[in-house]
Design a protein around this motif. Structure first.
Motif, PDB file in Angstrom:
ATOM      1  N   THR A  48       6.437   9.447  -6.609  1.00 37.05           N
ATOM      2  CA  THR A  48       7.780   9.076  -7.058  1.00 37.05           C
ATOM      3  C   THR A  48       7.827   9.208  -8.575  1.00 37.05           C
ATOM      4  O   THR A  48       6.966   8.669  -9.277  1.00 37.05           O
ATOM      5  N   CYS A  80      11.664   0.726  -0.150  1.00 36.14           N
ATOM      6  CA  CYS A  80      10.453   1.163   0.562  1.00 36.14           C
ATOM      7  C   CYS A  80      10.238   2.657   0.317  1.00 36.14           C
ATOM      8  O   CYS A  80      11.115   3.472   0.635  1.00 36.14           O
ATOM      9  N   ILE A  81       9.086   3.009  -0.233  1.00 37.99           N
ATOM     10  CA  ILE A  81       8.735   4.408  -0.479  1.00 37.99           C
ATOM     11  C   ILE A  81       7.293   4.646  -0.023  1.00 37.99           C
ATOM     12  O   ILE A  81       6.439   3.777  -0.179  1.00 37.99           O
ATOM     13  N   SER A  83       5.056   6.666  -1.195  1.00 35.06           N
ATOM     14  CA  SER A  83       4.177   7.172  -2.248  1.00 35.06           C
ATOM     15  C   SER A  83       4.039   6.149  -3.366  1.00 35.06           C
ATOM     16  O   SER A  83       4.615   5.063  -3.316  1.00 35.06           O
ATOM     17  N   SER A  84       3.277   6.510  -4.399  1.00 33.63           N
ATOM     18  CA  SER A  84       3.134   5.681  -5.598  1.00 33.63           C
ATOM     19  C   SER A  84       3.962   6.286  -6.728  1.00 33.63           C
ATOM     20  O   SER A  84       4.208   7.496  -6.754  1.00 33.63           O
ATOM     21  N   MET A  85       4.405   5.443  -7.648  1.00 28.52           N
ATOM     22  CA  MET A  85       5.147   5.924  -8.818  1.00 28.52           C
ATOM     23  C   MET A  85       4.174   6.429  -9.876  1.00 28.52           C
ATOM     24  O   MET A  85       3.092   5.861 -10.053  1.00 28.52           O
ATOM     25  N   LEU A 110       9.381  -4.056  -4.318  1.00 34.10           N
ATOM     26  CA  LEU A 110       8.983  -2.674  -4.061  1.00 34.10           C
ATOM     27  C   LEU A 110       7.894  -2.651  -2.994  1.00 34.10           C
ATOM     28  O   LEU A 110       6.834  -3.258  -3.167  1.00 34.10           O
ATOM     29  N   ASP A 112       5.756   0.004  -1.899  1.00 28.93           N
ATOM     30  CA  ASP A 112       5.301   1.376  -2.130  1.00 28.93           C
ATOM     31  C   ASP A 112       4.087   1.666  -1.253  1.00 28.93           C
ATOM     32  O   ASP A 112       3.769   0.917  -0.323  1.00 28.93           O
ATOM     33  N   GLU A 113       3.392   2.753  -1.544  1.00 26.22           N
ATOM     34  CA  GLU A 113       2.232   3.173  -0.745  1.00 26.22           C
ATOM     35  C   GLU A 113       1.218   2.050  -0.570  1.00 26.22           C
ATOM     36  O   GLU A 113       0.755   1.769   0.553  1.00 26.22           O
TER      37      GLU A 113
END
Length: 289
Positions: A48, A80-81, A83-85, A110, A112-113
């Protein structure tokens, strides 16, 4: 998957079907006439970056706009994603999150992954992980584990075996009932003929190895019985030893114990073994039919 993962630790999680819009909600918990928690998913892969920041802004804005229009309030908004930023995106997120929480009086989280993996690996998320990432598939049975059938001997073929050398050797040793011996020989001979016909090098070598092992079993027992003067017990002792060696024979041949015993009869029929002291004399004087 996210709705089910959320419902593992939160009661009454539901989804909103788009018709045509979804009110800026992928999943929610609470009362749409009051306060709700919202889960909003974005598929940003493999990472991200700040290039996706506008989509995140719009998602929250759309959710807040729909809440105002439809009479509910968002108290917790969760992005919700999978991957990591990267560094710039993480820095942007931290600042943006604080500003939005202060401006709208809500909490932003957040998933995230890292957070999603932690939840999926938790006891609460175990069933969700199994359902989506560990689907059950039955392993195919290796070819060598297929069962080789043990066939009956037809009456005319059994009668023809009466003149076989291995039957003569057993008769000389005092054995009266020979039906099982004929069946063992018949099935082992089928295996040997099949291996010779196919000519697969691995199977030919495996049969040669099995023959060598079983010949060694017979020879050791013959020598011991001869020294002890107990040759009458030779057949039974060899059979018990063959049963013990059976599981060690090459798996590619797919032998049942009946086949292993039959291979010993083939050794006898091929003039390489016998059941009495003078077995070589019997073998040399036996006329093959």
């Amino acid at each position: 998957m996210l709705a089910q993962l959320a419902s593992a630790t939160n009661p009454n999680v539901r989804m909103i079907a788009a018709n045509p819009g979804d009110w800026g909600i992928d999943a929610f918990a609470g009362d749409l006439g009051g306060a709700i928690t919202v889960w909003q998913s974005k598929y940003f892969m493999p990472k991200t970056t700040t290039s996706q920041s506008q989509q995140i802004r719009e998602s929250l804005a759309n959710g807040l706009k729909a809440a105002a229009a439809n009479g509910h309030t968002i108290t917790l908004w969760i992005l919700c994603i999978p991957s990591s930023m990267d560094g710039p995106a993480a820095q942007w997120w931290d600042g943006w999150k604080k500003r939005q929480e202060k401006a709208h009086g809500l909490v932003i989280e957040l998933w995230d992954e890292t957070k999603l993996m932690k939840k999926l690996l938790s006891p609460e998320g175990d069933q969700v992980r199994r359902a989506y990432y560990e689907p059950f598939t039955a392993p195919a049975a290796p070819a060598q584990e297929q069962i080789r059938l043990v066939l009956d001997v037809e009456e005319d073929k059994a009668a023809a075996l009466d003149s076989a050398l291995f039957v003569r050797q057993m008769t000389e040793a005092g054995h009266v009932e020979l039906d099982s011996a004929k069946r063992q020989f018949f099935n082992a001979d089928l295996v040997a003929r099949e291996v010779a016909h196919k000519g697969v090098p691995a199977e030919v070598a495996a049969l040669s190895s099995a023959d060598a092992t079983l010949h060694g079993v017979w020879e050791m027992q013959f020598n011991e019985c001869s020294a002890e003067g107990t040759l009458a017990a030779l057949h039974g002792r060899v059979w018990r030893e063959v049963r013990g060696e059976h599981d060690k024979l090459p798996k590619v041949l797919r032998l049942e114990v009946t086949h292993s015993w039959g291979l010993v009869h083939r050794l006898v029929d091929n003039r390489r073994a016998g059941w009495v002291t003078h077995w070589r004399q019997i073998a040399s004087g036996h006329a093959d039919d």
